[in-house]
Design a protein around this motif. Structure first.
Motif, PDB file in Angstrom:
ATOM      1  N   UNK A  46       0.832  -1.197   0.000  1.00 12.30           N
ATOM      2  CA  UNK A  46       0.000   0.000   0.000  1.00 12.30           C
ATOM      3  C   UNK A  46       0.867   1.248   0.000  1.00 12.30           C
ATOM      4  N   UNK A  47       0.399   2.265  -0.727  1.00 16.09           N
ATOM      5  CA  UNK A  47       1.104   3.547  -0.802  1.00 16.09           C
ATOM      6  C   UNK A  47       0.436   4.533   0.148  1.00 16.09           C
ATOM      7  N   UNK A  48       1.216   5.412   0.774  1.00 20.94           N
ATOM      8  CA  UNK A  48       0.617   6.410   1.666  1.00 20.94           C
ATOM      9  C   UNK A  48      -0.366   7.306   0.904  1.00 20.94           C
ATOM     10  N   UNK A  49      -1.426   7.717   1.583  1.00 19.24           N
ATOM     11  CA  UNK A  49      -2.395   8.641   0.990  1.00 19.24           C
ATOM     12  C   UNK A  49      -1.732   9.994   0.751  1.00 19.24           C
ATOM     13  N   UNK A  50      -2.121  10.656  -0.324  1.00 18.42           N
ATOM     14  CA  UNK A  50      -1.643  12.000  -0.633  1.00 18.42           C
ATOM     15  C   UNK A  50      -2.835  12.817  -1.100  1.00 18.42           C
ATOM     16  N   UNK A  51      -2.655  14.132  -1.242  1.00 21.14           N
ATOM     17  CA  UNK A  51      -3.769  14.952  -1.712  1.00 21.14           C
ATOM     18  C   UNK A  51      -4.081  14.726  -3.184  1.00 21.14           C
ATOM     19  N   UNK A  52      -3.163  14.102  -3.932  1.00 22.97           N
ATOM     20  CA  UNK A  52      -3.394  13.817  -5.346  1.00 22.97           C
ATOM     21  C   UNK A  52      -4.189  12.541  -5.578  1.00 22.97           C
ATOM     22  N   UNK A  53      -4.292  11.695  -4.566  1.00 23.93           N
ATOM     23  CA  UNK A  53      -4.954  10.402  -4.711  1.00 23.93           C
ATOM     24  C   UNK A  53      -6.110  10.317  -3.734  1.00 23.93           C
ATOM     25  N   UNK A  54      -7.315  10.152  -4.251  1.00 24.53           N
ATOM     26  CA  UNK A  54      -8.514  10.121  -3.420  1.00 24.53           C
ATOM     27  C   UNK A  54      -9.198   8.778  -3.585  1.00 24.53           C
ATOM     28  N   UNK A  55      -9.362   8.073  -2.485  1.00 25.95           N
ATOM     29  CA  UNK A  55     -10.120   6.821  -2.493  1.00 25.95           C
ATOM     30  C   UNK A  55     -11.571   7.166  -2.194  1.00 25.95           C
ATOM     31  N   UNK A  56     -12.476   6.820  -3.088  1.00 25.28           N
ATOM     32  CA  UNK A  56     -13.888   7.115  -2.881  1.00 25.28           C
ATOM     33  C   UNK A  56     -14.412   6.331  -1.682  1.00 25.28           C
ATOM     34  N   UNK A  57     -13.942   5.117  -1.503  1.00 26.54           N
ATOM     35  CA  UNK A  57     -14.255   4.318  -0.313  1.00 26.54           C
ATOM     36  C   UNK A  57     -12.935   3.927   0.344  1.00 26.54           C
ATOM     37  N   UNK A  58     -12.679   4.392   1.556  1.00 26.57           N
ATOM     38  CA  UNK A  58     -11.416   4.030   2.226  1.00 26.57           C
ATOM     39  C   UNK A  58     -11.254   2.517   2.403  1.00 26.57           C
ATOM     40  N   UNK A  59     -12.365   1.818   2.564  1.00 24.60           N
ATOM     41  CA  UNK A  59     -12.364   0.352   2.613  1.00 24.60           C
ATOM     42  C   UNK A  59     -13.221  -0.096   1.429  1.00 24.60           C
ATOM     43  N   UNK A  60     -12.585  -0.479   0.320  1.00 26.76           N
ATOM     44  CA  UNK A  60     -13.331  -0.786  -0.905  1.00 26.76           C
ATOM     45  C   UNK A  60     -14.291  -1.960  -0.743  1.00 26.76           C
ATOM     46  N   UNK A  61     -15.464  -1.794  -1.326  1.00 27.82           N
ATOM     47  CA  UNK A  61     -16.471  -2.841  -1.359  1.00 27.82           C
ATOM     48  C   UNK A  61     -16.804  -3.102  -2.824  1.00 27.82           C
ATOM     49  N   UNK A  62     -17.064  -4.329  -3.169  1.00 28.38           N
ATOM     50  CA  UNK A  62     -17.492  -4.657  -4.524  1.00 28.38           C
ATOM     51  C   UNK A  62     -18.948  -4.223  -4.671  1.00 28.38           C
ATOM     52  N   UNK A  63     -19.247  -3.523  -5.767  1.00 29.72           N
ATOM     53  CA  UNK A  63     -20.603  -3.069  -6.055  1.00 29.72           C
ATOM     54  C   UNK A  63     -21.095  -3.755  -7.321  1.00 29.72           C
TER      55      UNK A  63
END
Length: 184
Positions: A46-63
């Motif tokens: 895993x890469x550290x979070x930055x302001x350039x990278x936004x995860x829409x769900x911090x814990x991804x779920x399959x939709x």
């Protein structure tokens, strides 16, 4: 850390995600055949979070979008039941994450079972590129679409994925780990 998972019956291909506070989540496509009679080792660096990278769900779920009315060996391999024909999620950006600091955006996700041209909408603006393809073998493949960052705002933003109907049928497909990457 090292983790062991005991896997129940799974589709031929499934998505496996790893997440941790302060890091960008990562999802990988897994071929179930790689699990039979062996131990599968996977590296989730895993890469550290930055302001350039936004995860829409911090814990991804399959939709899963669609109408649960599908056939064929590939389409019968979904991980979840349908949530309907519309996915909507909010995400918050700061003033330093929108123009003039960033002028281009890129949306990324893994998707499977896609057979029609589904809309991706950010803040009411439909992106030019549609979610319209996935690997033919039924696995999860990466989808990427670029957009003008002027549609983003320094506050709450909305992201929508809208399944395209055809006559009385709605295409069933799955996606996971939607991320937005910003660039100057």
């Amino acid at each position: 850390g090292r983790y062991k998972l005991f896997v129940p019956e799974v589709p031929d291909f499934f998505a496996l995600s790893a997440s941790h506070d302060g890091f960008l989540p990562l999802t990988q496509n897994v071929d179930a055949a790689m699990l039979y009679d062996t131990t599968l080792a996977m590296d989730f660096s895993l890469k550290p979070s930055t302001e350039e990278l936004i995860a829409i769900e911090p814990v991804p779920d399959v939709h899963h979008l669609g109408d649960n009315d599908f056939s064929g060996s590939i389409n019968s391999q979904f991980q979840k039941q349908s949530e309907g024909d519309h996915y909507k999620e909010e995400f918050v950006l700061t003033a330093r994450q929108v123009p003039p600091y960033f002028n281009r955006g890129e949306i990324r996700m893994l998707a499977k079972g896609v057979q029609r041209r589904h809309k991706i909408v950010i803040n009411g603006v439909t992106l030019d590129k549609r979610l319209e393809e996935a690997p033919d073998d039924g696995s999860f493949g990466e989808f990427v679409a670029t957009f003008d960052a002027s549609i983003l705002r320094a506050s709450t933003n909305t992201l929508e994925v809208i399944a395209k109907p055809s006559n009385s049928d709605i295409d069933d497909f799955e996606f996971v780990n939607i991320q937005i990457r910003l660039a100057p």
